[in-house]
Design a protein around this motif. Structure first.
Motif, PDB file in Angstrom:
ATOM      1  N   MET A  48       0.831  -1.198   0.000  1.00  0.00           N
ATOM      2  CA  MET A  48       0.000   0.000   0.000  1.00  0.00           C
ATOM      3  C   MET A  48       0.872   1.258   0.000  1.00  0.00           C
ATOM      4  N   VAL A  49       2.021   1.187   0.674  1.00  0.00           N
ATOM      5  CA  VAL A  49       2.908   2.343   0.812  1.00  0.00           C
ATOM      6  C   VAL A  49       3.975   2.370  -0.284  1.00  0.00           C
ATOM      7  N   CYS A  50       4.570   1.213  -0.580  1.00  0.00           N
ATOM      8  CA  CYS A  50       5.656   1.114  -1.555  1.00  0.00           C
ATOM      9  C   CYS A  50       5.211   0.223  -2.705  1.00  0.00           C
ATOM     10  N   SER A  51       5.686   0.483  -3.864  1.00  0.00           N
ATOM     11  CA  SER A  51       5.258  -0.310  -5.023  1.00  0.00           C
ATOM     12  C   SER A  51       6.019  -1.621  -5.188  1.00  0.00           C
ATOM     13  N   TRP A  52       7.140  -1.804  -4.495  1.00  0.00           N
ATOM     14  CA  TRP A  52       7.951  -3.008  -4.718  1.00  0.00           C
ATOM     15  C   TRP A  52       7.276  -4.268  -4.207  1.00  0.00           C
ATOM     16  N   ALA A  53       6.346  -4.181  -3.266  1.00  0.00           N
ATOM     17  CA  ALA A  53       5.679  -5.371  -2.727  1.00  0.00           C
ATOM     18  C   ALA A  53       4.403  -5.708  -3.490  1.00  0.00           C
ATOM     19  N   SER A  60      -5.509  -7.703  -0.726  1.00  0.00           N
ATOM     20  CA  SER A  60      -5.108  -6.602  -1.597  1.00  0.00           C
ATOM     21  C   SER A  60      -4.227  -5.635  -0.813  1.00  0.00           C
ATOM     22  N   ALA A  61      -3.733  -4.636  -1.511  1.00  0.00           N
ATOM     23  CA  ALA A  61      -2.824  -3.651  -0.912  1.00  0.00           C
ATOM     24  C   ALA A  61      -3.620  -2.530  -0.249  1.00  0.00           C
ATOM     25  N   THR A  62      -4.521  -2.905   0.656  1.00  0.00           N
ATOM     26  CA  THR A  62      -5.295  -1.961   1.456  1.00  0.00           C
ATOM     27  C   THR A  62      -5.251  -2.431   2.904  1.00  0.00           C
ATOM     28  N   VAL A  92      -7.565  -9.259   5.700  1.00  0.00           N
ATOM     29  CA  VAL A  92      -8.084 -10.475   5.058  1.00  0.00           C
ATOM     30  C   VAL A  92      -6.932 -11.417   4.730  1.00  0.00           C
ATOM     31  N   GLY A  93      -5.850 -10.883   4.193  1.00  0.00           N
ATOM     32  CA  GLY A  93      -4.680 -11.691   3.880  1.00  0.00           C
ATOM     33  C   GLY A  93      -4.054 -12.309   5.120  1.00  0.00           C
TER      34      GLY A  93
END
Length: 83
Positions: free
Chosen positions: A29-34, A49-51, A57-58
């Motif tokens: 959510m903060v960095c795009s590399w993950a 998801s990236a939220t 949930v993950g």
């Protein structure tokens, strides 16, 4: 050789993997590399998801997945260890 505690092994792996899923979701959510990692795992973990909500949930999916896998591993390992 000692036997493994099935519940303890499941809990340890579940907590580690669930925490890792939460960490990666929040990091994406903060960095795009993950983001690629989250996208790949989201195919198996519905709702991941990236939220913030997706990370929770993950974490739940990851905990359940690794708990079952860790408990199953310990149970099978104990079958091969001599009493």
């Amino acid at each position: 050789m000692n036997k493994l505690d099935v519940k303890a092994c499941g809990l340890a792996l579940g907590i580690l993997w669930g925490g890792g899923m939460a960490f990666m979701g929040l990091t994406a959510m903060v960095c795009s590399w993950a983001k690629p990692f989250v996208d790949v795992v989201a195919v198996m973990y519905v709702g991941y998801s990236a939220t913030v909500l997706g990370s929770l949930v993950g974490a739940v999916w990851g905990f359940l997945d690794a708990f079952i896998g860790g408990a199953l591993f310990a149970w099978i390992y104990n079958k091969f260890v001599k009493a």
